[in-house]
Write a protein that holds these residues in place. Structure first.
Motif, PDB file in Angstrom:
ATOM      1  N   UNK A  45       6.047  14.064   8.300  1.00  0.00           N
ATOM      2  CA  UNK A  45       6.512  13.714   6.953  1.00  0.00           C
ATOM      3  C   UNK A  45       5.781  12.519   6.338  1.00  0.00           C
ATOM      4  N   UNK A  46       5.328  11.596   7.183  1.00  0.00           N
ATOM      5  CA  UNK A  46       4.676  10.391   6.639  1.00  0.00           C
ATOM      6  C   UNK A  46       3.346  10.695   5.961  1.00  0.00           C
ATOM      7  N   UNK A  47       2.804  11.900   6.171  1.00  0.00           N
ATOM      8  CA  UNK A  47       1.504  12.236   5.573  1.00  0.00           C
ATOM      9  C   UNK A  47       1.627  12.844   4.161  1.00  0.00           C
ATOM     10  N   UNK A  48       2.822  13.209   3.767  1.00  0.00           N
ATOM     11  CA  UNK A  48       2.974  13.866   2.458  1.00  0.00           C
ATOM     12  C   UNK A  48       3.228  12.846   1.362  1.00  0.00           C
ATOM     13  N   UNK A  49       2.661  13.109   0.181  1.00  0.00           N
ATOM     14  CA  UNK A  49       2.935  12.290  -1.006  1.00  0.00           C
ATOM     15  C   UNK A  49       3.376  13.208  -2.137  1.00  0.00           C
ATOM     16  N   UNK A  50       4.342  12.741  -2.896  1.00  0.00           N
ATOM     17  CA  UNK A  50       4.838  13.523  -4.027  1.00  0.00           C
ATOM     18  C   UNK A  50       4.640  12.667  -5.277  1.00  0.00           C
ATOM     19  N   UNK A  51       3.916  13.207  -6.237  1.00  0.00           N
ATOM     20  CA  UNK A  51       3.600  12.444  -7.445  1.00  0.00           C
ATOM     21  C   UNK A  51       4.232  13.136  -8.640  1.00  0.00           C
ATOM     22  N   UNK A  52       4.920  12.357  -9.457  1.00  0.00           N
ATOM     23  CA  UNK A  52       5.568  12.930 -10.641  1.00  0.00           C
ATOM     24  C   UNK A  52       5.005  12.240 -11.874  1.00  0.00           C
ATOM     25  N   UNK A  53       4.482  13.052 -12.792  1.00  0.00           N
ATOM     26  CA  UNK A  53       4.000  12.550 -14.083  1.00  0.00           C
ATOM     27  C   UNK A  53       4.647  13.401 -15.169  1.00  0.00           C
ATOM     28  N   UNK A  54       4.329  13.058 -16.436  1.00  0.00           N
ATOM     29  CA  UNK A  54       4.878  13.854 -17.540  1.00  0.00           C
ATOM     30  C   UNK A  54       4.411  15.299 -17.425  1.00  0.00           C
ATOM     31  N   UNK A  55       3.276  15.526 -16.748  1.00  0.00           N
ATOM     32  CA  UNK A  55       2.731  16.891 -16.630  1.00  0.00           C
ATOM     33  C   UNK A  55       3.411  17.686 -15.523  1.00  0.00           C
ATOM     34  N   UNK A  56       4.191  17.033 -14.667  1.00  0.00           N
ATOM     35  CA  UNK A  56       4.883  17.765 -13.604  1.00  0.00           C
ATOM     36  C   UNK A  56       4.802  17.063 -12.265  1.00  0.00           C
TER      37      UNK A  56
END
Ligand SMILES: C[S@@+](CC[C@H](N)C(=O)[O-])C[C@H]1O[C@@H](n2cnc3c(N)ncnc32)[C@H](O)[C@@H]1O
Length: 385
Positions: A358-369
């Motif tokens: 799990x420590x290798x995953x990144x989740x990025x949220x922007x206005x585009x999704x």
């Protein structure tokens, strides 16, 4: 000392000894009487579904459950039980497991004076713990179910915790009191609503259970940057009911899942590898969209179970039987997708990638999704979903 105080003391001791309760939250945990937030009717499993337990009929059992190391189920099927004999089928509100409350509060890292928005008021218990530490007027909580919101308002008023409870859809946040230093959701999301990012101060945090239909079990902590982006990491392993607008319900329809007309093949990949290993199933969920596993124990053979994979959107399904005495499993697949092939490919991709955790995953949220990436140890590497 009352029975409730004794039980509350035990919860506190247990969570302190396990390290789940950090010193910062210990006074708030000690002060807020959990049972005063639990409704008089709770729901318990009886093997065939969920049945009500009324406080007036068994006050001892009710109190034990209020302070147990478990979530307390407080609503089923959005208030209208749909199971046989008026049993509940789906849990739609609960007071979270005390250990999970402690874990989430530690991740939220809220300091006295900060302004917090909680999504999913439920019983009001978590909001009260937050209010105890942060102070009067600092906590806003939003609940989609009007009856549940009313109960929480009453419990908060009678225990003296000044929380503003809004009845509404938490997916929209609550712009009237924004910006917040922290947003904490106690319902799981598949997509983080961008409204939460917009309503959080730069430098502020969003903490939410997050998951895919395949794997609902990650606590993600996002930091919001000044350019309106939220960058998230997985900080814990929790499973929550989903936000109402983001539910994913997959069921097996016996009439439609006809093995005689399905495509058949064999696999040597053991079913438990793709469902029971946390890291593998997290990764498979990132790669195989809109697919949920369902595990059905088979009573005709010991330690035997049928494992289903369902995509309710395209009507695709796959199944195979897990038996402890074999290393080759027949697989049936039906519908436009070959779900087992996708799962097997995703599993091999995960093995080839070095079995990332799990420590290798990144989740990025922007206005585009929302975008999910797998990092190498230090840099962002491979876009996936
Ligand atoms: C796990 S319970 C919350 C537990 C709660 N924090 C407590 O301390 O008791 C999740 C709650 O989220 C609520 N919920 C689900 N979807 C929602 C939405 N879109 N907006 C606001 N609340 C929502 C449910 O009705 C449920 O009461």
């Amino acid at each position: 000392m009352t029975d409730a105080e004794v039980l509350a003391g035990r919860v506190l001791d247990r969570l302190t000894a396990s390290g789940e309760l950090t010193p910062a939250w210990s006074a708030a945990f000690a002060a807020v009487p959990r049972h005063r937030f639990i409704p008089d009717t709770i729901w318990i499993a009886d093997g065939a579904g969920l049945v009500p337990l009324h406080r007036c009929e068994d006050p001892h059992e009710w109190l034990q459950r209020a302070y147990a190391s478990a979530a307390v189920i407080t609503q089923v099927d959005d208030g209208h039980p749909v199971g046989p004999g008026e049993r509940g089928r789906y849990i739609t509100s609960s007071a979270s497991h005390p250990g999970v409350v402690a874990l989430m509060l530690a991740a939220v890292d809220a300091q006295p004076g900060m302004r917090v928005l909680e999504i999913g008021t439920g019983t009001g218990y978590n909001a009260a713990v937050l209010a105890h530490r942060l102070g009067a007027g600092k906590v806003t909580s939003i609940e989609i179910d009007a009856q549940i919101a009313d109960h929480a308002r009453r419990a908060l008023a009678s225990t003296g915790y000044p929380v503003t409870v809004i009845t509404g859809d938490g997916a929209e946040g609550y712009p009237t009191h924004a910006p917040y230093d922290r947003i904490v959701s106690t319902a799981a999301v598949r997509q983080v609503p961008y409204a939460w990012v917009e309503q959080t101060h730069p430098g502020g945090k969003i903490v939410t259970p997050w998951g895919t239909p395949y794997h609902n079990g990650a606590l993600v902590c996002f930091t919001v940057t000044s350019d309106g982006t939220a960058e998230g990491r997985i900080v814990g392993d929790v499973a929550f009911m989903r936000l109402r607008g983001q539910r994913f319900r997959a069921t097996i329809d016996d009439d439609q899942c006809d093995e005689t007309t399905a495509r058949t093949r064999h696999t040597t990949l053991a079913p438990y590898c793709v469902t029971s290993e946390y890291d593998a199933s997290l990764a498979i969920g990132m790669k195989v969209p809109n697919c949920a596993p369902i595990y059905v124990p088979a009573d005709y053979y010991p330690d035997c179970a049928r494992l289903w994979f369902i995509d309710p959107i395209t009507g695709s399904w796959a199944n195979l039987v897990h038996r402890p005495d074999t290393s080759t499993y027949p697989v049936h697949q039906s519908g436009p997708r070959n779900l087992w092939d996708e799962i097997e490919n995703a599993y091999h991709w995960w093995c080839d990638a070095g079995r990332p955790g799990p420590q290798r995953w990144r989740i990025t949220v922007t206005a585009a999704g929302q975008q999910v990436t797998l990092t190498t140890t230090s840099t962002v590497a491979q876009p996936t979903a």
